[in-house]
Scaffold this motif. Structure first.
Motif, PDB file in Angstrom:
ATOM      1  N   GLU A  20      39.258  19.549  25.306  1.00 17.03           N
ATOM      2  CA  GLU A  20      38.752  18.473  26.205  1.00 17.03           C
ATOM      3  C   GLU A  20      38.294  19.059  27.377  1.00 17.03           C
ATOM      4  O   GLU A  20      36.957  18.832  27.711  1.00 17.03           O
ATOM      5  CB  GLU A  20      39.930  17.460  26.764  1.00 17.03           C
ATOM      6  N   GLN A  21      38.743  20.025  28.025  1.00 17.49           N
ATOM      7  CA  GLN A  21      38.328  21.025  29.108  1.00 17.49           C
ATOM      8  C   GLN A  21      36.909  21.412  28.835  1.00 17.49           C
ATOM      9  O   GLN A  21      35.946  21.512  29.516  1.00 17.49           O
ATOM     10  CB  GLN A  21      39.346  21.645  29.793  1.00 17.49           C
ATOM     11  N   ARG A  23      34.790  20.834  26.387  1.00 14.89           N
ATOM     12  CA  ARG A  23      33.657  19.903  26.311  1.00 14.89           C
ATOM     13  C   ARG A  23      33.370  19.316  27.431  1.00 14.89           C
ATOM     14  O   ARG A  23      31.905  19.028  27.573  1.00 14.89           O
ATOM     15  CB  ARG A  23      34.245  18.739  25.020  1.00 14.89           C
ATOM     16  N   GLU A  24      33.991  19.199  28.275  1.00 12.08           N
ATOM     17  CA  GLU A  24      33.692  18.652  29.693  1.00 12.08           C
ATOM     18  C   GLU A  24      32.864  19.752  30.380  1.00 12.08           C
ATOM     19  O   GLU A  24      31.651  19.571  30.992  1.00 12.08           O
ATOM     20  CB  GLU A  24      34.864  18.385  30.630  1.00 12.08           C
ATOM     21  N   GLN A  25      33.079  21.056  30.137  1.00 11.21           N
ATOM     22  CA  GLN A  25      32.553  22.146  31.079  1.00 11.21           C
ATOM     23  C   GLN A  25      30.884  22.093  30.244  1.00 11.21           C
ATOM     24  O   GLN A  25      30.160  22.559  30.805  1.00 11.21           O
ATOM     25  CB  GLN A  25      33.104  23.482  30.675  1.00 11.21           C
ATOM     26  N   GLU A  27      29.505  19.893  28.782  1.00 10.25           N
ATOM     27  CA  GLU A  27      28.690  18.789  28.838  1.00 10.25           C
ATOM     28  C   GLU A  27      27.989  18.763  30.260  1.00 10.25           C
ATOM     29  O   GLU A  27      26.960  18.442  30.603  1.00 10.25           O
ATOM     30  CB  GLU A  27      29.580  17.628  29.046  1.00 10.25           C
ATOM     31  N   ALA A  28      28.721  19.511  31.149  1.00 13.60           N
ATOM     32  CA  ALA A  28      28.079  19.624  32.583  1.00 13.60           C
ATOM     33  C   ALA A  28      27.137  20.542  32.668  1.00 13.60           C
ATOM     34  O   ALA A  28      26.086  20.655  33.438  1.00 13.60           O
ATOM     35  CB  ALA A  28      29.352  20.077  33.562  1.00 13.60           C
TER      36      ALA A  28
END
Length: 154
Positions: A20-21, A23-25, A27-28
């Motif tokens: 999850e972390q 994927r967030e990175q 996406e940013a």
């Protein structure tokens, strides 16, 4: 559809959090890659660096996804089963308790060391029993140990 691949619940939860972390990175960073106009060489260098970071994130995301969903890594048909506990006395006299894990990512962060079944030490232990002396290869050369205790998972 999903295979646990022999992962413990704690390892599965840790990998899901990491995924999850990541994927967030990603996406940013992703929207900025296509939106940047070609500027001076410093801008281009920054863009290339971000593209490399996204590539590394993609590789780790793929690796974790495979682990969580029974992809290419998968369970071994041979070797020591995950969860095997072994106590070894090494050539230098030191004694260490170890547990076999299916994958390196499954290693717990506690007082017990872990090893994978496909490591040189794991392969050397396979097929042996308590009291046997084993030898295995290390980067420093051949090493030996005595199996003081070997407990297969139930």
């Amino acid at each position: 559809m999903t295979s646990t691949g022999g992962l413990s619940p704690a390892t599965r939860a840790r990998l899901e959090r990491e995924l999850e972390q990541l994927r967030e990175q990603r996406e940013a960073l992703a929207p900025r890659l296509g939106d940047d106009p070609l500027g001076d060489s410093a801008d281009q260098a920054d863009l290339l660096e971000r593209a490399e970071v996204v590539s590394r994130l993609d590789q780790r995301i793929s690796q974790i996804s495979d682990l969580l969903h029974g992809g290419p890594v998968g369970e071994q048909d041979s070797g020591l089963p995950s969860g095997t506990k072994v106590t070894l006395k090494f050539g230098d006299g030191s004694v260490e308790d170890m547990v076999v894990v299916g994958i390196a990512d499954e290693a717990e962060e506690d007082d017990v060391s872990s090893l994978t079944a496909d490591s040189p030490l794991g392969r050397a232990i396979e097929g042996h029993k308590q009291g046997d002396k084993i030898t295995y290869r290390t980067p420093q050369g051949e090493a030996s140990a005595e199996i003081l205790k070997l407990e297969l998972p139930s």
